[in-house]
Design an enzyme around this catalytic site. Structure first.
Site, mmCIF file in Angstrom:
data_model
loop_
_atom_site.group_PDB
_atom_site.id
_atom_site.type_symbol
_atom_site.label_atom_id
_atom_site.label_comp_id
_atom_site.label_asym_id
_atom_site.label_seq_id
_atom_site.Cartn_x
_atom_site.Cartn_y
_atom_site.Cartn_z
ATOM 1 N N GLU A 170 -14.081 -6.414 1.556
ATOM 2 C CA GLU A 170 -13.694 -6.232 0.771
ATOM 3 C C GLU A 170 -12.358 -7.667 0.534
ATOM 4 O O GLU A 170 -11.954 -7.735 1.355
ATOM 5 C CB GLU A 170 -12.730 -5.100 1.335
ATOM 6 C CG GLU A 170 -11.930 -4.053 0.137
ATOM 7 C CD GLU A 170 -10.729 -4.759 0.013
ATOM 8 O OE1 GLU A 170 -10.316 -5.450 -1.085
ATOM 9 O OE2 GLU A 170 -9.906 -4.179 0.630
ATOM 10 N N GLU A 195 -15.596 1.448 1.371
ATOM 11 C CA GLU A 195 -14.908 1.984 2.282
ATOM 12 C C GLU A 195 -14.123 3.218 2.303
ATOM 13 O O GLU A 195 -13.894 3.956 1.208
ATOM 14 C CB GLU A 195 -13.662 1.156 3.056
ATOM 15 C CG GLU A 195 -13.642 -0.411 3.515
ATOM 16 C CD GLU A 195 -12.842 -1.199 3.934
ATOM 17 O OE1 GLU A 195 -13.444 -2.379 5.289
ATOM 18 O OE2 GLU A 195 -11.785 -1.421 2.705
ATOM 19 N N CYS A 244 -4.213 -6.631 -2.495
ATOM 20 C CA CYS A 244 -5.562 -6.516 -3.157
ATOM 21 C C CYS A 244 -5.562 -6.232 -4.582
ATOM 22 O O CYS A 244 -6.434 -7.054 -5.671
ATOM 23 C CB CYS A 244 -6.628 -7.361 -2.281
ATOM 24 S SG CYS A 244 -6.920 -5.553 -1.576
ATOM 25 N N ASN A 290 -1.754 -8.465 5.796
ATOM 26 C CA ASN A 290 -0.916 -7.412 4.987
ATOM 27 C C ASN A 290 -0.969 -6.140 4.678
ATOM 28 O O ASN A 290 0.217 -5.281 4.408
ATOM 29 C CB ASN A 290 -1.421 -7.575 3.044
ATOM 30 C CG ASN A 290 -2.960 -7.364 2.465
ATOM 31 O OD1 ASN A 290 -3.477 -7.493 3.819
ATOM 32 N ND2 ASN A 290 -2.842 -6.465 1.982
#
Length: 484
Positions: free
Chosen positions: A252, A458, A286, A154
């Site tokens: 993640e 991250e 997400c 994505n």
């Protein structure tokens, strides 16, 4: 026709890697359905070669001066800026990205490389007091070795780049396993970093559809950390592998992110913000705010205004600059999204806007009267579908916002600072955005979720912490007194 397709191969030891036995698949444009390239897939022997090459290259790369790694990462950022048009074309063609989203990814990855370049000079330990006389006690950080990243479709530039850049900054070599839907974006990294001067073998791009690669990356002792972005289902499998092999992991995962709209919010801005937060990139994000929780005082007015806003969103060909919502990544994903809509409507949800489909383009869709027995109440739809819920008051809205197994991002729209800060404290999510939507990521901020949305952080120095080994070092001045 297929014989004339561009042929792309895994990138191993600084070159397009061709070997006996490589199977292939054709990559197609998700909007037109036309073939883009023939992708040759890494064999087991290719993967073994890649692991050996990455380990050997890291021994040299890890000893290079910080300023040398910094210079390469700075040049990579410059090359991204220069090749912006090429990168945007790839993101549009293979990922169905609309123009604005593709440009956003380019801007983000420029910042990511530049932040990583700065981090090369900021990998440091510290000194600390010791309980023993004459002892200097300190910590130092060293590269892990080989880091592997498994990326999604994505946002292939952004989400792969935020793994790759800090890994390189810390002195690690990096093995990237991209989504089979977006291999060309991953190979852009190889072209860019090769031109920037990255030594051969430091970056590997493994093109494969073999899910068993995950077992290999976790079981092989040469790989010191695996970082993954993807679904919660796959994340649980990888977490089990990490435990079995005692491997470092950063996950993640998915989200079912809420945006809470209180009665005192500015209605027009709340509508536009919530719409952007769910329909950006066709909802294939997400942290998209797929749950819109509105306090009852403005609920009816919000639903009416939101439906009008959704109806104005231009959809269709992602290559056209005016398009805001393009195709989903595949017909399978479009089927899945439509099944969620159909299930909700069949069980009593009200369709406020959208619901139609043309090819892989699913219209931006808004639903209300959604109940827990509907699939999309708890499941991640990963498409352009928003559900609007009515909350009695602030406490009820917060309760509804936390009623999910996910905890990636969240947002609240209000002019009441007390409630906004209370929300920030009590919401079970890794990110909280006040007077904004839940779609937000900054390459220098800690990004990661709670609960089923994964663990680890991250971006910037937060990635560096996971991608380095912290050692405790002492120096004894004079002779230490010993008991015997």
């Amino acid at each position: 026709m297929s014989e004339q397709l561009k042929q792309i191969y895994p990138y191993i030891n600084g070159q397009a890697w061709k070997s006996e036995g490589q199977q292939h698949k054709d990559l197609v444009n998700p909007y037109t359905g036309k073939p883009l390239a023939r992708v040759f897939l890494a064999t087991k022997q290719d993967i073994e070669t890649a692991l050996g090459s990455a380990e050997s290259a890291q021994r040299v790369w890890g000893k290079m001066l910080a300023r040398e790694r910094e210079a390469i990462l700075c040049r990579a950022a410059d090359i991204v800026e220069r090749r912006r048009d090429d990168i945007v074309r790839v993101l549009v063609e293979e990922g169905g990205n609309v123009f604005g989203k593709a440009m956003f990814e380019c801007d983000y990855i420029v910042s990511t490389f530049r932040i990583a370049a700065g981090q090369t000079r900021d990998i440091r330990g510290e000194t600390m007091p010791s309980d023993l006389p004459g002892r200097i006690s300190m910590s130092i950080r060293r590269p892990l070795g080989v880091v592997a990243g498994i990326g999604p479709f994505n946002a292939p530039l952004l989400l792969n780049g935020k793994k790759l850049a800090p890994a390189l900054a810390a002195g690690n070599s990096f093995i990237l396993k991209p989504s089979p839907h977006t291999p060309m974006a991953a190979l852009m990294f190889a072209e860019i970093l090769e031109e920037a001067g990255l030594p051969s073998g430091v970056l590997t791009v493994l093109l494969t559809t073999d899910e068993a690669l995950g077992d290999t990356l976790f079981s092989d002792p040469r790989v010191k950390l695996v970082t993954f972005t993807g679904s919660a289902r796959v994340g649980r499998i990888l977490a089990d592998l990490a435990g079995r092999y005692q491997k470092r992991i950063v996950l993640e995962l998915g989200g079912k992110s809420p945006v809470v709209v209180l009665d005192d919010a500015t209605l027009d801005y709340a509508v536009r913000s919530a719409a952007f937060g769910i329909y950006f990139n066709q909802g294939q994000v997400c942290m998209a705010n797929s749950r819109i929780i509105v306090e009852q005082g403005i609920y009816d007015a919000f639903c009416e205004a939101f439906a009008k806003q959704v109806a104005r969103i231009p959809t269709g060909d992602p290559a056209l600059p005016q398009t805001a919502v393009g195709p989903l990544i595949s017909s399978e994903q479009a089927d899945f999204v439509q099944a969620h809509i159909a299930d909700a409507v069949s069980k009593g949800a009200t369709l406020l806007a959208g619901g139609g489909r043309e090819g892989n383009v699913v219209q931006p869709t808004a639903l209300c009267d959604v109940t827990p027995d509907m699939q999309l109440y708890y499941e991640e739809t990963f498409g352009p579908v928003a559900a609007i819920y009515k909350a009695r008051d602030y406490e009820h809205a917060l309760e509804m916002a936390n009623d999910t197994s996910y905890g990636l991002s969240s947002a609240i729209l209000t002019n009441d600072l007390q409630k906004a800060m209370d929300f920030a404290e009590r919401i079970e999510a890794g990110s909280v955005h006040i007077n904004d939507n839940s779609f937000d990521d900054d390459p220098n901020a800690p990004f990661g979720g709670f609960k089923d949305s994964g663990y680890g952080k991250e971006n910037g120095r937060y990635s560096i912490a996971d991608m380095t080994e912290l050692k405790w070092v002492t120096i004894q001045q004079g002779e230490r007194q010993l008991a015997f």
